[in-house]
Design a protein around this motif. Structure first.
Motif, PDB file in Angstrom:
ATOM      1  N   LEU A 145       0.602  -1.036  -0.293  1.00 33.47           N
ATOM      2  CA  LEU A 145       0.159   0.066   0.109  1.00 33.47           C
ATOM      3  C   LEU A 145       0.768   1.120  -0.304  1.00 33.47           C
ATOM      4  N   TYR A 205      -2.418  -0.896  -3.465  1.00 30.73           N
ATOM      5  CA  TYR A 205      -3.494   0.094  -3.244  1.00 30.73           C
ATOM      6  C   TYR A 205      -2.584   1.173  -3.351  1.00 30.73           C
ATOM      7  N   GLN A 214      -6.338  -0.457  -6.225  1.00 29.59           N
ATOM      8  CA  GLN A 214      -7.555   0.148  -6.265  1.00 29.59           C
ATOM      9  C   GLN A 214      -7.049   1.595  -5.786  1.00 29.59           C
ATOM     10  N   ILE A 265      -7.920   4.675  -2.572  1.00 33.06           N
ATOM     11  CA  ILE A 265      -9.552   4.723  -2.006  1.00 33.06           C
ATOM     12  C   ILE A 265      -9.058   6.333  -1.593  1.00 33.06           C
TER      13      ILE A 265
END
Length: 317
Positions: free
Chosen positions: A46, A74, A95, A97
């Protein structure tokens, strides 16, 4: 203009550091330039805050690849500012976010902010031609709290209150008490508050402190390791916001206009904070927003490239 506009005169390259803060958290920092936080989980990576262009993000990716080959699944946008989000495409994440508030701000003012920031920070938008056309849009949004699992590693995305913007998100590793704060916390770097909520920001910092982090990646400045350093970062940010708010509120209450309040606030703040990174860049924007908040605009007005220049000329000439 008596001063070069914003950071247009800031051309000195910064030394990059890539520091491990806890078992799963790393910090990409560059002497006061915008930071990137990295979480390397069991099965994926991430990234929080992307750098300003894909070309600049490539250096973050290079350093990640020195320590792991796990996929970057992420990208988290701690807020909507262009310098934090426009490098996102380089990571090719599954993704992207952000909080719903951040999504709403991108929709409302993303185009204007993009043009504004590119004009303010030429050095931070190196190879700006690598930025895809249009805006960086989240593919997932949340309100309040979202929990991810990178294998067994729990990662919490939290909205702890308004401050730097209304959409601020922090990334929290509860097992390691490690926090990626975005621009809610700075360290030896001037908080940019042109889109801020001054009255809310100190309370939001209190909410961060209540988590009792023992490591923290601020938005700018060195990574903070150990509770003492974390508290110093929180205290410094809180003091700047509170001192500026008090100075501007006093001037506005006395009926002084924005330019007079700016001159007084600058003189009041410079002895304590003038050596912090981007102080001269931030102060006109910070005082303007604070004056707005204490007079007639509870929510930040949209900055455009034209408004930036007009404000700077009005206050700095």
């Amino acid at each position: 203009m008596s001063k070069a506009f914003a950071s247009q005169a800031d051309l000195e390259e910064k030394k990059v550091s890539f520091t491990q803060l806890s078992e799963h958290a790393w910090a990409y920092t560059a002497e006061g330039d915008p930071n990137t936080g990295i979480i390397i989980g069991d099965d994926a990576v991430l990234v929080a805050d992307t750098q300003a262009t894909p070309a600049m993000a490539a250096d973050v990716i290079r350093r990640i690849r020195e320590v792991t080959d796990k996929p970057i699944k992420y990208v988290v946008l701690t807020h909507y500012h262009a310098v934090r989000v426009l490098g996102a495409s380089a990571y090719e994440p599954q993704q992207i976010i952000a909080s719903q508030d951040t999504y709403d701000l991108i929709r409302e003012r993303g185009e204007q902010d993009k043009a504004s920031e590119i004009g303010r920070f030429p050095r931070l938008f190196r190879n700006v031609e690598t930025v895809p056309a249009g805006l960086t849009w989240p593919t997932m949004s949340f309100t309040g709290k979202m929990t991810l699992f990178l294998g067994k590693l729990e990662v919490q995305l939290l909205q702890l209150g308004r401050g730097h913007t209304k959409g601020d998100t922090v990334v929290w590793l509860p097992q390691e008490r490690t926090l990626l704060s975005g621009d809610l916390v700075e360290f030896d770097a001037t908080p940019y508050a042109g889109d801020a909520y001054f009255k809310d920001w100190p309370r939001t910092l209190d909410n961060i402190a209540a988590l009792n982090p023992r490591a923290l990646v601020p938005g700018r400045g060195a990574a903070l390791v150990g509770e003492e350093q974390v508290q110093a970062g929180l205290a410094g940010t809180r003091a700047f916001i509170s001192d500026l708010y008090q100075a501007v509120q006093a001037g506005a209450a006395a009926g002084k206009d924005l330019k007079a309040v700016y001159k007084e606030a600058y003189a009041h703040m410079a002895p304590k904070y003038g050596q912090w990174v981007i102080f001269d860049h931030c102060m006109p924007f910070d005082v303007t927003r604070c004056y707005d908040e204490v007079t007639q605009y509870p929510d930040p007005r949209v900055w455009t490239a034209q408004r930036d220049i007009e404000m700077w000329q009005a206050l700095e000439t």
